[in-house]
Design a protein around this motif. Structure first.
Motif, PDB file in Angstrom:
ATOM      1  N   ASN A 164      48.864 -42.635  -9.538  1.00  0.00           N
ATOM      2  CA  ASN A 164      47.950 -43.167 -10.539  1.00  0.00           C
ATOM      3  C   ASN A 164      48.673 -43.850 -11.700  1.00  0.00           C
ATOM      4  OD1 ASN A 164      45.150 -42.283  -9.695  1.00  0.00           O
ATOM      5  ND2 ASN A 164      46.207 -40.321  -9.634  1.00  0.00           N
ATOM      6  N   ASN A 165      49.946 -43.460 -11.928  1.00  0.00           N
ATOM      7  CA  ASN A 165      50.726 -44.005 -13.050  1.00  0.00           C
ATOM      8  C   ASN A 165      52.131 -44.341 -12.557  1.00  0.00           C
ATOM      9  OD1 ASN A 165      48.833 -43.079 -15.528  1.00  0.00           O
ATOM     10  ND2 ASN A 165      48.972 -41.405 -14.051  1.00  0.00           N
ATOM     11  N   PRO A 166      52.286 -45.334 -11.670  1.00  0.00           N
ATOM     12  CA  PRO A 166      53.602 -45.598 -11.079  1.00  0.00           C
ATOM     13  C   PRO A 166      54.631 -46.045 -12.114  1.00  0.00           C
ATOM     14  CG  PRO A 166      52.041 -47.359 -10.547  1.00  0.00           C
ATOM     15  CD  PRO A 166      51.253 -46.259 -11.186  1.00  0.00           C
ATOM     16  N   THR A 167      55.792 -45.416 -12.058  1.00  0.00           N
ATOM     17  CA  THR A 167      56.898 -45.728 -12.956  1.00  0.00           C
ATOM     18  C   THR A 167      58.187 -45.234 -12.305  1.00  0.00           C
ATOM     19  OG1 THR A 167      57.674 -45.535 -15.238  1.00  0.00           O
ATOM     20  CG2 THR A 167      56.760 -43.559 -14.249  1.00  0.00           C
ATOM     21  N   GLY A 168      59.314 -45.501 -12.927  1.00  0.00           N
ATOM     22  CA  GLY A 168      60.584 -45.006 -12.420  1.00  0.00           C
ATOM     23  C   GLY A 168      61.213 -45.881 -11.356  1.00  0.00           C
ATOM     24  N   PHE A 169      60.846 -47.144 -11.274  1.00  0.00           N
ATOM     25  CA  PHE A 169      61.435 -48.061 -10.292  1.00  0.00           C
ATOM     26  C   PHE A 169      61.123 -49.488 -10.723  1.00  0.00           C
ATOM     27  CE2 PHE A 169      57.072 -47.565  -9.095  1.00  0.00           C
ATOM     28  CZ  PHE A 169      56.681 -48.798  -8.590  1.00  0.00           C
ATOM     29  N   HIS A 170      61.767 -50.435 -10.062  1.00  0.00           N
ATOM     30  CA  HIS A 170      61.457 -51.840 -10.227  1.00  0.00           C
ATOM     31  C   HIS A 170      61.306 -52.479  -8.856  1.00  0.00           C
ATOM     32  CE1 HIS A 170      63.249 -51.125 -14.278  1.00  0.00           C
ATOM     33  NE2 HIS A 170      62.308 -51.988 -14.634  1.00  0.00           N
ATOM     34  N   LEU A 171      60.522 -53.532  -8.804  1.00  0.00           N
ATOM     35  CA  LEU A 171      60.352 -54.286  -7.565  1.00  0.00           C
ATOM     36  C   LEU A 171      61.084 -55.614  -7.685  1.00  0.00           C
ATOM     37  CD1 LEU A 171      56.569 -53.735  -6.687  1.00  0.00           C
ATOM     38  CD2 LEU A 171      58.562 -52.752  -5.540  1.00  0.00           C
ATOM     39  N   ALA A 172      61.941 -55.892  -6.715  1.00  0.00           N
ATOM     40  CA  ALA A 172      62.670 -57.163  -6.671  1.00  0.00           C
ATOM     41  C   ALA A 172      62.478 -57.763  -5.290  1.00  0.00           C
ATOM     42  CB  ALA A 172      64.162 -56.940  -6.953  1.00  0.00           C
ATOM     43  N   ASP A 173      61.707 -58.855  -5.239  1.00  0.00           N
ATOM     44  CA  ASP A 173      61.389 -59.507  -3.962  1.00  0.00           C
ATOM     45  C   ASP A 173      60.746 -58.533  -2.983  1.00  0.00           C
ATOM     46  OD1 ASP A 173      62.499 -61.926  -4.866  1.00  0.00           O
ATOM     47  OD2 ASP A 173      64.517 -61.286  -4.243  1.00  0.00           O
ATOM     48  N   GLY A 174      59.873 -57.662  -3.526  1.00  0.00           N
ATOM     49  CA  GLY A 174      59.166 -56.709  -2.686  1.00  0.00           C
ATOM     50  C   GLY A 174      59.946 -55.453  -2.350  1.00  0.00           C
ATOM     51  N   ARG A 175      61.208 -55.374  -2.776  1.00  0.00           N
ATOM     52  CA  ARG A 175      62.042 -54.201  -2.508  1.00  0.00           C
ATOM     53  C   ARG A 175      62.103 -53.309  -3.733  1.00  0.00           C
ATOM     54  NH1 ARG A 175      66.941 -55.153  -2.320  1.00  0.00           N
ATOM     55  NH2 ARG A 175      67.605 -53.394  -0.995  1.00  0.00           N
ATOM     56  N   VAL A 176      62.120 -51.986  -3.481  1.00  0.00           N
ATOM     57  CA  VAL A 176      62.186 -51.004  -4.559  1.00  0.00           C
ATOM     58  C   VAL A 176      63.634 -50.855  -5.000  1.00  0.00           C
ATOM     59  CG1 VAL A 176      61.776 -48.604  -5.198  1.00  0.00           C
ATOM     60  CG2 VAL A 176      60.158 -49.791  -3.699  1.00  0.00           C
ATOM     61  N   THR A 177      63.898 -51.090  -6.284  1.00  0.00           N
ATOM     62  CA  THR A 177      65.256 -50.995  -6.819  1.00  0.00           C
ATOM     63  C   THR A 177      65.240 -50.194  -8.119  1.00  0.00           C
ATOM     64  OG1 THR A 177      65.026 -53.033  -8.117  1.00  0.00           O
ATOM     65  CG2 THR A 177      65.840 -53.246  -5.840  1.00  0.00           C
ATOM     66  N   ASP A 178      66.426 -49.895  -8.615  1.00  0.00           N
ATOM     67  CA  ASP A 178      66.595 -49.236  -9.915  1.00  0.00           C
ATOM     68  C   ASP A 178      65.717 -47.980 -10.012  1.00  0.00           C
ATOM     69  OD1 ASP A 178      67.639 -48.886 -12.437  1.00  0.00           O
ATOM     70  OD2 ASP A 178      66.177 -50.185 -13.420  1.00  0.00           O
TER      71      ASP A 178
END
Length: 462
Positions: A164-178
């Motif tokens: 419900n509250n997505p956090t703790g990652f980044h999306l780069a070109d559809g891939r989950v990073t960081d």
């Protein structure tokens, strides 16, 4: 009719594995969540009862603690099976979720597994520690057992709160990073959602257990055993039933800014109104709310804590992003309605008790107390339906759609049939074992034999 139309339209564009995955997850979670509540709340109730027995030298309280511990063992054993099934289901049913966000969600699932093992270890020590350990040390075995149940539940709830509250990652070109697993686990919504679940667990277990003794009192068993067995869990349920609407209200205030589509579905708000009325009952038919009872301004008060602030209507939400409105609305109102009824009932009981009236002498109240257990279960299930269905069509809010989280395997229907059969067998087995234990206790077998364990100590010191 509207629900059927939505299902037909949705099914034409859904992957083959989506519907069986939804059905299986609903059955598995709906069944397991009741057992999870006992893992959260029951150790605390047993601790209080056991401590009362030691401090007051009360043999009735000690006997109740011993019996409750054995019931807890049965429920824990069945919950271990259903929890194991769920752990496999996450990857099997939702490959798009776990394949993409496994690194984000791995930490809480790992900690939940560790908590399970700790709970199992100390439950075993406590069960076989009766008359074999110093009393106060034996009592303390409940502390890590209860803490592990709470921590494990927090970890599972944190995953749902993250959805419900997505956090703790980044999306780069559809891939989950960081990826930051701790930040994902301790997301912005986790504390309130966990508090709602934690208090709900005490409400459910308290009403279910007190209902068992209320049923005995209806049959004429009004001894100290049944009175104490009713009063202690009913006290826990009373506190929880009064707190739960307050926590739910605070949790609901966030929806206007975090999930407006879910709030609009809960409130059956087809258009934005200032102020918004509270709509009781009713359904959405052809885009219009039918059969509702409207209370002016109260919708704004409940949803926005204001007499004038608007509730965003469904017309502000793109059609593709709207949840199944009728299911969300009716589930939410069922939860609130049952919760309000239970809260009013416990307030009535304690006011009457303070004025010298014991409502346990009234058969109508005992009948209500028996019904309160199933009602609390229904409220909890309705709350989770509202939470999960209201988030649709998203598995991860505004990041991953449910259609993209599911697989395309129609063979999951066979898996669902197998899981359903296993759960039905476990239900029948639990009912048979618990009924057998109750009959033997009523027949005078106060200490049912343990299947194994060291011999009991003849004497011990505290």
């Amino acid at each position: 009719m509207a629900v059927a139309t939505w299902l037909v339209q949705a099914s034409s564009a859904e992957p083959a594995g989506l519907l069986p995955a939804r059905e299986q997850m609903a059955v598995s979670l709906g069944w397991h969540i009741v057992l999870a509540c006992f893992g959260v709340a029951f150790p605390t109730m047993i601790f209080l009862m056991h401590r009362r027995g030691l401090v007051r030298s009360d043999p009735v309280a000690l006997e109740l603690a011993r019996r409750w511990a054995k019931v807890s063992a049965v429920l824990f054993a069945i919950g271990a099976v259903s929890g194991t099934v769920l752990s496999f289901e996450m990857g099997l049913l939702w490959p798009g979720l776990m394949g993409r966000f496994g690194d984000v969600l791995g930490l809480p699932f790992a900690l939940e597994g560790l908590s399970f093992f700790v709970e199992a270890i100390f439950l075993g020590i406590y069960l076989y520690g009766w008359d074999r350990m110093p009393p106060r040390r034996h009592l303390l075995m409940l502390v890590p057992m209860g803490a592990a149940g709470v921590i494990g539940t927090f970890c599972v709830v944190s995953v749902n709160a993250w959805m419900n509250n997505p956090t703790g990652f980044h999306l780069a070109d559809g891939r989950v990073t960081d990826v930051h697993p701790w930040r994902a686990m301790f997301n912005h919504g986790v504390w309130l959602q966990f508090a709602h679940m934690w208090v709900g667990a005490f409400m459910l277990v308290g009403f279910v257990v007190s209902g068992v003794y209320a049923a005995g009192m209806l049959r004429g068993r009004r001894d100290a055993h049944h009175r104490l067995g009713f009063l202690v869990p009913f006290t826990f349920a009373s506190v929880a039933a009064v707190l739960q609407p307050l926590i739910g209200h605070i949790l609901g205030l966030r929806l206007g800014s975090t999930q407006p589509a879910k709030l609009a579905a809960f409130e059956l708000a087809t258009t934005t109104e200032r102020p918004s009325p509270l709509r009781l009952g009713g359904v959405l038919i052809d885009g219009k709310a039918r059969g509702t009872i409207d209370i002016p301004r109260l919708g704004s008060v409940i949803a926005r804590n204001s007499f004038s602030k608007p509730v965003a209507g469904l017309d502000t939400i793109p059609a593709a992003d709207r949840p199944p409105v009728n299911i969300s609305h009716l589930a939410f109102q069922s939860m609130v309605g049952i919760g309000t009824l239970l809260a009013a009932a416990v307030v009535l009981f304690w006011i009457a008790r303070r004025r010298g009236h014991d409502l346990t002498e009234r058969r109508w109240f005992l009948r209500f107390a028996v019904a309160a257990g199933p009602l609390a279960i229904a409220a909890l299930e309705a709350g989770w339906i509202a939470t999960e269905v209201g988030r649709q069509p998203w598995t991860v809010w505004h990041v991953l759609r449910t259609t993209d989280a599911a697989g395309n395997n129609p063979g999951l229907w066979w898996v669902f049939a197998g899981v359903f059969a296993v759960y039905a067998a476990m239900t029948a087995g639990a009912w048979t074992v618990l009924r057998s234990m109750a009959r033997r206790w009523r027949a005078g077998e106060h200490d049912l034999p343990s299947p194994y364990g060291p011999p009991a100590m003849a004497e011990h010191r505290s």
